[in-house]
Scaffold this motif. Structure first.
Motif, PDB file in Angstrom:
ATOM      1  N   ILE A  32       1.014  -1.183   0.144  1.00  0.00           N
ATOM      2  CA  ILE A  32       0.081   0.016   0.174  1.00  0.00           C
ATOM      3  C   ILE A  32       0.871   1.328   0.056  1.00  0.00           C
ATOM      4  O   ILE A  32       0.641   2.334  -0.812  1.00  0.00           O
ATOM      5  CB  ILE A  32      -0.934  -0.157   1.201  1.00  0.00           C
ATOM      6  N   ARG A  33       2.040   1.249   0.653  1.00  0.00           N
ATOM      7  CA  ARG A  33       2.789   2.287   0.733  1.00  0.00           C
ATOM      8  C   ARG A  33       3.613   2.705  -0.425  1.00  0.00           C
ATOM      9  O   ARG A  33       3.727   3.707  -0.914  1.00  0.00           O
ATOM     10  CB  ARG A  33       3.860   2.284   2.055  1.00  0.00           C
ATOM     11  N   MET A  34       3.889   1.693  -1.256  1.00  0.00           N
ATOM     12  CA  MET A  34       4.420   1.517  -2.635  1.00  0.00           C
ATOM     13  C   MET A  34       3.532   2.218  -3.620  1.00  0.00           C
ATOM     14  O   MET A  34       3.981   3.006  -4.501  1.00  0.00           O
ATOM     15  CB  MET A  34       4.872   0.337  -3.136  1.00  0.00           C
ATOM     16  N   ALA A  35       2.116   1.609  -3.583  1.00  0.00           N
ATOM     17  CA  ALA A  35       1.240   2.384  -4.291  1.00  0.00           C
ATOM     18  C   ALA A  35       1.022   3.802  -4.307  1.00  0.00           C
ATOM     19  O   ALA A  35       0.802   4.427  -5.071  1.00  0.00           O
ATOM     20  CB  ALA A  35      -0.219   1.522  -4.095  1.00  0.00           C
ATOM     21  N   ARG A  36       1.445   4.095  -2.868  1.00  0.00           N
ATOM     22  CA  ARG A  36       1.156   5.559  -2.693  1.00  0.00           C
ATOM     23  C   ARG A  36       2.275   6.549  -2.965  1.00  0.00           C
ATOM     24  O   ARG A  36       2.457   7.575  -3.147  1.00  0.00           O
ATOM     25  CB  ARG A  36       0.784   5.871  -1.284  1.00  0.00           C
ATOM     26  N   GLY A  37       3.568   5.742  -3.412  1.00  0.00           N
ATOM     27  CA  GLY A  37       4.526   6.257  -3.891  1.00  0.00           C
ATOM     28  C   GLY A  37       5.848   6.393  -2.573  1.00  0.00           C
ATOM     29  O   GLY A  37       6.630   6.951  -2.966  1.00  0.00           O
ATOM     30  N   ASP A  38       5.449   5.960  -1.352  1.00  0.00           N
ATOM     31  CA  ASP A  38       6.320   5.775  -0.304  1.00  0.00           C
ATOM     32  C   ASP A  38       7.090   4.450  -0.444  1.00  0.00           C
ATOM     33  O   ASP A  38       6.694   3.116  -0.010  1.00  0.00           O
ATOM     34  CB  ASP A  38       5.806   5.881   0.988  1.00  0.00           C
ATOM     35  N   TYR A  39       8.390   4.382  -0.905  1.00  0.00           N
ATOM     36  CA  TYR A  39       9.350   3.264  -0.915  1.00  0.00           C
ATOM     37  C   TYR A  39      10.443   3.120   0.275  1.00  0.00           C
ATOM     38  O   TYR A  39      11.154   2.336   0.153  1.00  0.00           O
ATOM     39  CB  TYR A  39       9.979   3.070  -2.161  1.00  0.00           C
ATOM     40  N   SER A  40       9.962   3.762   1.224  1.00  0.00           N
ATOM     41  CA  SER A  40      10.967   3.977   2.430  1.00  0.00           C
ATOM     42  C   SER A  40      11.071   2.714   3.131  1.00  0.00           C
ATOM     43  O   SER A  40      11.993   2.263   3.986  1.00  0.00           O
ATOM     44  CB  SER A  40      11.072   5.321   3.155  1.00  0.00           C
ATOM     45  N   GLY A  41       9.781   2.237   3.496  1.00  0.00           N
ATOM     46  CA  GLY A  41       9.535   1.032   4.528  1.00  0.00           C
ATOM     47  C   GLY A  41      10.203   0.004   4.093  1.00  0.00           C
ATOM     48  O   GLY A  41      10.396  -0.350   2.853  1.00  0.00           O
ATOM     49  N   GLN A  42      10.383  -1.118   5.142  1.00  0.00           N
ATOM     50  CA  GLN A  42      10.934  -2.573   4.798  1.00  0.00           C
ATOM     51  C   GLN A  42      10.079  -3.548   5.548  1.00  0.00           C
ATOM     52  O   GLN A  42       9.644  -3.099   6.835  1.00  0.00           O
ATOM     53  CB  GLN A  42      12.352  -2.613   5.174  1.00  0.00           C
ATOM     54  N   VAL A  43      10.074  -4.783   5.027  1.00  0.00           N
ATOM     55  CA  VAL A  43       9.059  -5.533   5.688  1.00  0.00           C
ATOM     56  C   VAL A  43      10.088  -6.583   6.626  1.00  0.00           C
ATOM     57  O   VAL A  43      11.257  -6.990   6.021  1.00  0.00           O
ATOM     58  CB  VAL A  43       8.657  -6.493   4.402  1.00  0.00           C
ATOM     59  N   HIS A  44       9.560  -6.738   7.671  1.00  0.00           N
ATOM     60  CA  HIS A  44      10.493  -7.610   8.590  1.00  0.00           C
ATOM     61  C   HIS A  44      10.471  -9.111   8.338  1.00  0.00           C
ATOM     62  O   HIS A  44       9.472  -9.651   7.927  1.00  0.00           O
ATOM     63  CB  HIS A  44       9.924  -7.311  10.037  1.00  0.00           C
ATOM     64  N   VAL A  45      11.566  -9.581   8.151  1.00  0.00           N
ATOM     65  CA  VAL A  45      11.651 -11.161   7.771  1.00  0.00           C
ATOM     66  C   VAL A  45      11.712 -12.037   9.041  1.00  0.00           C
ATOM     67  O   VAL A  45      12.506 -11.895  10.079  1.00  0.00           O
ATOM     68  CB  VAL A  45      12.862 -11.423   7.106  1.00  0.00           C
ATOM     69  N   TYR A  46      10.483 -12.693   9.277  1.00  0.00           N
ATOM     70  CA  TYR A  46      10.158 -13.513  10.518  1.00  0.00           C
ATOM     71  C   TYR A  46      10.920 -14.868  10.599  1.00  0.00           C
ATOM     72  O   TYR A  46      11.092 -15.535  11.419  1.00  0.00           O
ATOM     73  CB  TYR A  46       8.879 -13.812  10.887  1.00  0.00           C
ATOM     74  N   GLY A  47      10.813 -15.488   9.249  1.00  0.00           N
ATOM     75  CA  GLY A  47      11.598 -16.796   8.900  1.00  0.00           C
ATOM     76  C   GLY A  47      12.220 -17.277   7.537  1.00  0.00           C
ATOM     77  O   GLY A  47      12.248 -16.125   6.895  1.00  0.00           O
ATOM     78  N   GLN A  48      12.322 -18.155   7.848  1.00  0.00           N
ATOM     79  CA  GLN A  48      13.279 -18.704   6.393  1.00  0.00           C
ATOM     80  C   GLN A  48      12.345 -19.555   5.504  1.00  0.00           C
ATOM     81  O   GLN A  48      12.796 -20.132   4.561  1.00  0.00           O
ATOM     82  CB  GLN A  48      14.638 -19.402   6.508  1.00  0.00           C
ATOM     83  N   ASP A  49      11.024 -19.554   5.744  1.00  0.00           N
ATOM     84  CA  ASP A  49       9.919 -20.427   4.890  1.00  0.00           C
ATOM     85  C   ASP A  49       9.734 -19.428   3.809  1.00  0.00           C
ATOM     86  O   ASP A  49      10.468 -18.332   3.290  1.00  0.00           O
ATOM     87  CB  ASP A  49       8.691 -20.353   5.757  1.00  0.00           C
ATOM     88  N   GLU A  50       8.504 -19.861   2.885  1.00  0.00           N
ATOM     89  CA  GLU A  50       8.275 -19.098   1.822  1.00  0.00           C
ATOM     90  C   GLU A  50       7.834 -17.722   2.040  1.00  0.00           C
ATOM     91  O   GLU A  50       8.238 -16.785   1.144  1.00  0.00           O
ATOM     92  CB  GLU A  50       7.058 -19.827   0.975  1.00  0.00           C
TER      93      GLU A  50
END
Length: 635
Positions: A221-239
């Motif tokens: 949603i942030r990317m659709a609004r033009g905000d690319y600053s955020g990052q997704v937290h990686v919780y594990g090594q699964d898919e």
């Protein structure tokens, strides 16, 4: 991206397997509930069968014999002894008169000898049919009621008049439902426990799955609004963990590409917006990715209705071409988007969007409005064609007659005058047509001067219509010698036809400023058409009335009528409803066009209405009108 192998217990497949296990558990619970219900139905059915076989079938014949005894007291005692030894809650014997003869309930012997008030018992005595039901009492519980008719054992047959009494049985079902309730309670406790355990497992698993998905959704949603600053937290090594890493990489790359393309897009939008020609660009699959305002206006679309749609659908070409056809063969075309209320013809030019290596990445379509140019070309071609055809017809006829005369027919005293007469008529017809064309040319150039004068329109219109009445009444052949060429033509057209002109004029005198010669020609044209296209013996209705500072004249006929789709063509040049009939009767197809130009030159308006072919037509003429008082004429 991390390419480490995902362990089975870390994979989303294992989690999905757990969900399916929960679904299986729920299915087992549903099946268990179904079997409990079936168990209840079978226990109730067994109980009913037991009651029926225990009392009814065993005692019914013996009780019937006792009911037939004349000594009722002795019979009642025997009946009571038969029903007293029972485990049922209550058994009653009622005779055919509705009198209770015996009751197994020792605490309620007061009912013996009284009339029964039970409606179901009365129904059984009357119909001779069994009746079963269940009742529920809040104090005593559920009971099974079974009422059986007692028939005369000495008479064969099942007719209702053989019923001599009824056996009323009431049995408590408390024990049956108690067992069912105990089983249901156990099943319910088990189900609740299973539901609690399943809910805990579902919450744990759903949280593990949805938490990273929710974060990725927020990042999208942030990317659709033009905000690319955020990052997704990686919780594990699964898919889901690998997907989170991919989303983070995508966010960085999209931000870099967006900055580069945004400036280019602004420049392109500025160019497209200010273009007068329509421009449509597609991707390599033919879906519209760019469309400017001019193209949207041409196609009468909104941007959201075109973007992402196939260009074939946007241009309404999907039934004639494929996108491959446009890429390979089609370079330009004429697209007619005309509708009933407006004309629109577009010149469409296609160009490929092609890279240096030859890869085709799309198509550019340029739309140019050529409506006016096409209209002028079409009208010029139609006019030249019509004039050539109209002049060729009489010339061909004249040539054939003249050739015959040259070949010797001029010496025949019978044939020669007739042929010369035909040649003269065709010459007059060409002269009349050329005069009409010259009149239209002068009207188009605005060089015709109207000789306006104020006349009493009631009297003048009556005068014009009187000439048609005079022609039909007298068939005066000498009238053709009149110097008025229009009048001569009218005489030739209507002298051998019967018709009635009906007049509906206002009684008030209407003084209107008109050119009398031009106005007479207008009415002659319309009435002449009405007579030519009306059936023999038809009625032509002429009306004159005043409305909204205008004088209205209507001329209605019972003729061929005009197709609805051709109403707007009636006042066109060389238009005819029935071309063959019009030429046979000498029409040029210019009369109504001239009439329209003359009416408009006098500040008026002319139009036609018709319900369709075969329903006649009505022509209307509206002229400007200002009421004149008699005092205005006085000095």
């Amino acid at each position: 991206m991390n390419n480490n192998k995902i362990r089975f217990f870390q994979s989303i497949r294992f989690k999905i397997a757990l969900v399916f296990m929960l679904l299986i558990l729920a299915t087992v619970e549903i099946i268990g509930a179904y079997f409990v219900r079936r168990l209840e139905q079978e226990n109730v059915a067994d109980f009913r069968n037991q009651v029926d076989s225990q009392i009814v079938d065993y005692t019914i014949n013996q009780i019937g014999e006792e009911l037939l005894q004349t000594n009722k007291n002795e019979a009642n005692k025997k009946i009571k002894s038969m029903i007293s030894d029972t485990s049922l809650s209550e058994v009653q014997v009622i005779d055919s008169n509705g009198t209770i003869r015996a009751d197994s309930n020792v605490n309620d012997q007061s009912l013996v000898g009284t009339k029964t008030t039970d409606a179901q018992v009365k129904k059984v005595l009357y119909s001779g049919l069994k009746n079963s039901s269940e009742i529920y009492d809040q104090q005593t519980g559920s009971y099974y009621i079974h009422i059986v008719p007692i028939k005369n054992p000495k008479v064969n047959g099942n007719a209702s008049n053989n019923v001599i009494g009824a056996l009323y049985v009431r049995a408590s079902m408390t024990s049956v439902y108690k067992n069912i309730h105990d089983i249901t309670r156990i099943f319910l406790y088990s189900s609740v426990l299973a539901a609690i355990i399943g809910m805990i497992i579902a919450i744990v698993i759903s949280r593990a799955i949805t938490r990273p998905i929710d974060e990725m959704k927020k990042q999208a949603i942030r990317m659709a609004r033009g905000d690319y600053s955020g990052q997704v937290h990686v919780y594990g090594q699964d898919e889901l963990g690998q997907l989170a890493v991919a989303v983070n990489n995508l966010s960085i790359r999209v931000e870099e590409a967006q900055e580069a393309s945004e400036s280019e897009r602004r420049r392109l939008d500025s160019v497209l917006t200010h273009m007068t020609d329509g421009v449509i660009a597609t991707d390599r699959r033919g879906n519209v990715i760019i469309i400017n305002n001019a193209a949207l206006e041409f196609l009468d679309l909104r941007s959201e209705e075109a973007i992402g749609k196939s260009i074939l659908k946007v241009l309404n070409l999907e039934h004639r071409y494929t996108f491959r056809d446009l890429l390979k063969y089609q370079h330009e075309m004429i697209l007619d988007l005309s509708q009933d209320d407006h004309d629109l013809i577009l010149h469409v030019d296609f160009s490929l969007i092609q890279r240096d290596i030859g890869f085709i990445s799309g198509l550019v379509c340029v739309l140019h409005d050529v409506t006016e140019q096409q209209k002028n070309d079409r009208e010029r071609r139609e006019f030249v064609s019509n004039v050539s055809h109209e002049l060729r017809t009489p010339l061909t006829s004249m040539r054939s007659y003249i050739d015959t005369l040259v070949d010797g027919a001029w010496q025949d005293p019978e044939v020669a005058p007739e042929f010369l007469k035909v040649t003269q008529n065709e010459t007059d017809r060409m002269i009349h047509m050329i005069n009409d064309l010259l009149s239209l040319s002068r009207l188009d150039r605005g060089v015709v001067k109207m000789d306006l004068e104020t006349v009493n329109l009631n009297e003048f219109l009556n005068h014009i219509l009187d000439r048609f009445d005079m022609i039909i009444k007298t068939h005066n052949q000498n009238a053709a010698q009149d110097n008025n060429s229009v009048h001569n033509n009218l005489v030739e057209q209507v002298k051998n036809k019967h018709y009635v002109i009906k007049r509906k004029f206002t009684k008030r005198d209407l003084w209107v400023e008109i050119d009398t010669n031009r106005f007479m020609q207008i009415i002659d044209n319309i009435v002449n058409n009405a007579i030519k296209y009306s059936p023999n013996g038809g009625t032509i209705t002429c009306s004159l009335f005043e409305t909204n500072n205008q004088v209205m004249i209507s001329i209605a006929d019972q003729g061929l009528g005009i197709p609805r789709k051709d109403l707007h063509k009636v006042f066109g040049r060389f238009y005819r409803v029935d071309k063959a009939r019009s030429r046979q009767q000498g029409g040029t197809g210019l009369g109504l066009a001239i009439s329209k130009e003359m009416v408009e030159a006098m500040g008026g308006k002319i139009w036609v209405e018709s319900q369709g072919e075969g329903h006649g037509s009505t022509f209307y003429i509206a002229l400007p009108y200002e009421p004149i008082d008699e005092g205005d004429w006085e000095d």
